[in-house]
Design a protein around this motif. Structure first.
Motif, PDB file in Angstrom:
ATOM      1  N   HIS A  24       0.861  -1.188   0.000  1.00 53.81           N
ATOM      2  CA  HIS A  24       0.000   0.000   0.000  1.00 53.81           C
ATOM      3  C   HIS A  24       0.894   1.233   0.000  1.00 53.81           C
ATOM      4  O   HIS A  24       1.654   1.451   0.943  1.00 53.81           O
ATOM      5  N   GLN A  25       0.793   2.060  -1.046  1.00 57.69           N
ATOM      6  CA  GLN A  25       1.678   3.212  -1.191  1.00 57.69           C
ATOM      7  C   GLN A  25       0.870   4.508  -1.265  1.00 57.69           C
ATOM      8  O   GLN A  25       0.080   4.705  -2.190  1.00 57.69           O
ATOM      9  N   GLN A  30      -3.381   9.870  -1.693  1.00 56.99           N
ATOM     10  CA  GLN A  30      -4.189   8.815  -2.300  1.00 56.99           C
ATOM     11  C   GLN A  30      -3.423   7.499  -2.170  1.00 56.99           C
ATOM     12  O   GLN A  30      -2.212   7.460  -2.408  1.00 56.99           O
ATOM     13  N   TRP A  31      -4.128   6.433  -1.831  1.00 52.80           N
ATOM     14  CA  TRP A  31      -3.464   5.152  -1.598  1.00 52.80           C
ATOM     15  C   TRP A  31      -3.475   4.289  -2.847  1.00 52.80           C
ATOM     16  O   TRP A  31      -4.535   3.963  -3.387  1.00 52.80           O
ATOM     17  N   GLN A  32      -2.277   3.955  -3.318  1.00 53.93           N
ATOM     18  CA  GLN A  32      -2.121   3.020  -4.432  1.00 53.93           C
ATOM     19  C   GLN A  32      -1.925   1.618  -3.870  1.00 53.93           C
ATOM     20  O   GLN A  32      -1.244   1.443  -2.868  1.00 53.93           O
ATOM     21  N   GLU A  33      -2.528   0.637  -4.531  1.00 53.98           N
ATOM     22  CA  GLU A  33      -2.442  -0.743  -4.051  1.00 53.98           C
ATOM     23  C   GLU A  33      -1.782  -1.634  -5.085  1.00 53.98           C
ATOM     24  O   GLU A  33      -2.034  -1.498  -6.293  1.00 53.98           O
ATOM     25  N   ASP A  38       0.608  -7.990  -9.185  1.00 52.54           N
ATOM     26  CA  ASP A  38       1.133  -6.706  -9.678  1.00 52.54           C
ATOM     27  C   ASP A  38       2.634  -6.585  -9.381  1.00 52.54           C
ATOM     28  O   ASP A  38       3.428  -6.180 -10.246  1.00 52.54           O
TER      29      ASP A  38
END
Length: 547
Positions: A24-25, A30-33, A38
């Protein structure tokens, strides 16, 4: 125990739950998963790009960035390409960056989130291939995101054997130039797999990654995540740390003494020590107060707490234990692939100890009380430094440089580094760590460094928790009482002459702490040398009054 490599564990996690979120970045809040699938796809693309450069198997590839999802993906990509990762602290000075690039003979370097891009820009030659993570960075040769679209995923990844070199980790350098510690997959796997078993970790676990990935503690935690298959959350910045922690809701939390002290200080800035003492003596209020503190930190779901990388004051451990946050103190080194000894499962009796060794190592004490260690987790050599390697081992045992005592239950207590002991003008040695721990029973003291080499008596340099109130008469009286109480427990040659209140906190930024937040004793001593050689009659002295 049979050990698996990280890529074997990656494969296992993909086969079990390819679409489960792994990383989780946060980016601009905003959180990118990133699912396991991936991460595998991106790592294979980056591995293909590295292979296309014509680098030989075993080429060294640098990673210079704050923690982020791309850091982990790149680390896996380097493994897939059959190369060796060389992490560099994002706070490293230009001279250390240049030293590592040259000493490790890096073929390429990945650059990401940084606070000091100017240091990096001046340290990297134009002829070194540099790849930018998708964040603001200094100028680089290529972009990480471009490689993801330009290259197809590598189909036949390198099949790492357990005894291959996984990484060269350069020590944080509390004194002198950092040394390159050569670690194998077996070294790293032994610690990771034992921690997974010890903590009974599963893929339902959640962790937060914020300690530098260039440091062995966080790097080892990354291996643990791969082996257990759980989710990892990253922090966007120091300013968003608490918000990100509350979002992540980790089920376990690892920190360093400096941060545990800062958390405590934040509480004390809002609630007086006397009020806290009253709350903790009433069972119902204690429970509600402890729950409120944990909720405020985002740690209400944490099942365990760990402190490592440096000694932590016993008084601080007792303070958190009363708040239903029992901290298990651990010990390890870069040379031992991270944690080697841990007070876990937590026992109150074991407070102040680092517990017992993990099954992957054996520990004993030399005649001088130095910890000696051997086993699957222990490295075999410093990179390109055969003399330093030879000097560090005897009969298969690694000399750690840490002094300890061991009790009847086999639990070790660290009493300091051999090199930290100093001799006063009276000709007797003083070990600073136990005395510093006694001073830290006073919650007004946030940082302390005892010095006294060649002096008639030791002097304690201190940083206060509340700097704005540092001349408050009640605070000064508390400091004097603490000094008197501590001196009453010490032998005559150990007694502290006075407390010197420093103007500013010691930090990584002012180069008085290592990136893992250990104090740089030699640098601090040099900084205050001119002051501590003077004679004073008061028990509490202020640096600002010396000029």
């Amino acid at each position: 125990m049979e050990y698996l490599t990280p890529l074997q564990n990656l494969k296992n996690n993909i086969s079990r739950h390819p679409n489960k979120i792994f990383l989780h970045q946060p980016v601009n809040r905003q959180w990118q998963e990133f699912s396991w699938a991936d991460v595998d796809h991106q790592a294979r693309c980056i591995a293909a790009a590295l292979k296309s450069q014509g680098f030989e198997s075993g080429a060294k590839i640098g990673i210079l960035s704050k923690n982020c999802a791309q850091w982990v993906i790149t680390d896996l990509a380097i493994m897939m390409a059959g190369m060796i990762s060389v992490p560099i602290y994002p706070t490293a000075e230009q001279t250390n960056i240049s030293h590592i690039i040259k000493h490790a003979d890096l073929s390429a370097i990945f650059i990401g989130k940084l606070d000091n891009p100017e240091e990096v820009q001046s340290a990297i030659n134009d002829d070194l291939l540099s790849i930018a993570f998708p964040y603001p960075t200094p100028a680089t040769t290529v972009q990480f995101s471009d490689w993801l679209t330009e290259f197809e995923p590598l189909l036949n990844v390198h099949q790492n054997t357990i005894n291959e070199i996984a990484t060269i980790v350069y020590t944080s350098g509390s004194t002198g130039r950092p040394k390159g510690v050569v670690l194998s997959y077996k070294n790293m796997a032994s610690v990771a797999q034992n921690l997974v078993e010890l903590f009974k970790l599963s893929n339902n676990f959640r962790s937060i990654s914020y300690l530098p990935l260039a440091h062995i503690v966080e790097r080892s935690n990354g291996y643990v995540a791969l082996y257990a298959g759980f989710e990892v959350f990253f922090v966007e910045s120091l300013d968003t740390f608490i918000d990100d922690l509350q979002y992540a809701q980790p089920t376990g939390f690892i920190s360093v003494p400096r941060l545990w002290t800062i958390f405590q200080g934040n509480v004390l800035n809002k609630i007086s020590q006397n009020t806290i003492a009253v709350l903790l003596n009433i069972p119902l209020l204690k429970h509600l107060f402890a729950k409120k503190i944990r909720n405020a930190l985002g740690l209400n779901n944490a099942q365990w707490f760990v402190s490592g990388t440096a000694p932590i004051a016993l008084s601080l451990l007792h303070w958190y234990e009363k708040l239903n946050m029992p901290i298990s103190e651990g010990w390890g080194m870069t040379e031992t692939s991270g944690a080697s000894c841990l007070n876990y499962p937590f026992t109150k009796r074991g407070l102040g100890t680092i517990g017992k060794p993990l099954p992957c190592v054996e520990m004993t004490l030399s005649a001088e009380g130095e910890i000696l260690i051997r086993g699957d987790a222990v490295f075999t050599e410093y990179y390109l430094a055969p003399q330093a390697t030879e000097a560090s081992f005897s009969n298969g045992w690694f000399h750690t440089g840490d002094c300890a005592v061991v009790n009847g239950q086999g639990e070790y207590t660290i009493i300091g580094r051999i090199k930290d002991k100093f001799k006063t003008s009276k000709g007797k040695y003083v070990a600073p760590v136990p005395i510093e721990s006694l001073l830290c029973t006073n919650l007004d003291i946030e940082q302390v460094c005892l010095i006294g080499s060649g002096m008639k008596q030791p002097v304690a340099l201190i940083v206060l928790t509340a700097m704005k109130n540092k001349r408050d008469i009640e605070l000064v009286n508390r400091l004097k009482n603490t000094l008197s109480n501590v001196n009453a427990e010490l032998e005559s040659h150990q007694k502290i002459d006075y407390l010197l209140v420093c103007d500013e906190a010691w930090s990584v930024e002012n180069h008085l702490l290592t990136p893992s937040m250990k104090i740089k004793r030699n640098i601090i001593e040099k900084k205050y040398d001119a002051l501590t050689t003077k004679e004073f009659s008061d028990l509490v002295i202020y640096e600002e009054d010396m000029f």
